[in-house]
Design a protein around this motif. Structure first.
Motif, PDB file in Angstrom:
ATOM      1  N   PHE A  91      78.942 -17.985 -42.048  1.00  0.00           N
ATOM      2  CA  PHE A  91      79.049 -17.024 -43.141  1.00  0.00           C
ATOM      3  C   PHE A  91      79.830 -15.778 -42.735  1.00  0.00           C
ATOM      4  N   ILE A  92      80.381 -15.123 -43.746  1.00  0.00           N
ATOM      5  CA  ILE A  92      80.932 -13.781 -43.583  1.00  0.00           C
ATOM      6  C   ILE A  92      79.905 -12.840 -44.185  1.00  0.00           C
ATOM      7  N   ARG A  93      79.436 -11.889 -43.391  1.00  0.00           N
ATOM      8  CA  ARG A  93      78.477 -10.891 -43.853  1.00  0.00           C
ATOM      9  C   ARG A  93      79.255  -9.599 -44.099  1.00  0.00           C
ATOM     10  N   ALA A  94      79.307  -9.197 -45.358  1.00  0.00           N
ATOM     11  CA  ALA A  94      80.031  -7.984 -45.743  1.00  0.00           C
ATOM     12  C   ALA A  94      79.023  -6.934 -46.210  1.00  0.00           C
ATOM     13  N   GLN A  95      79.110  -5.739 -45.650  1.00  0.00           N
ATOM     14  CA  GLN A  95      78.230  -4.622 -46.003  1.00  0.00           C
ATOM     15  C   GLN A  95      79.046  -3.587 -46.768  1.00  0.00           C
TER      16      GLN A  95
END
Length: 99
Positions: free
Chosen positions: A67-71
């Motif tokens: 996954f790509i975790r974007a904040q």
């Protein structure tokens, strides 16, 4: 203004982050992963999110397994599968992958 032009022309300074990967989603229109670190703690990079209502947000991204975790400071967190992203021409030119 002259300093920016001189920096760009003579030194090849990089003033804009380069978009490497993009994806579309049902909850957002486009998410763009860049190579810029500006304000993101390592190893995170800058991400841009465009919403269906025309709003945009800037945050930080990192790869976590599949996954790509974007904040995003104003929108919270988004978790998007790596396989949903497609490389830009620049990423292909650089042989850059999310692996």
């Amino acid at each position: 203004m002259a300093v920016v032009a001189g920096c760009t022309i003579l030194l090849g300074c990089d003033l804009q982050p380069r978009v490497l990967f993009v994806t579309s989603g049902t909850l957002f229109q486009v998410m763009q992963l860049t190579d810029a670190e500006d304000g993101c703690p390592a190893p995170r990079r800058v991400v841009y999110l465009t919403l269906w209502d025309g709003g945009t947000s800037r945050g930080c991204w990192v790869r976590e397994q599949a996954f790509i975790r974007a904040q995003f400071p104003d929108l919270g967190e988004r978790l998007v599968p790596v396989n949903d992203f497609r490389p830009t021409t620049l990423a292909e030119y650089r042989n850059f992958t999310l692996d």
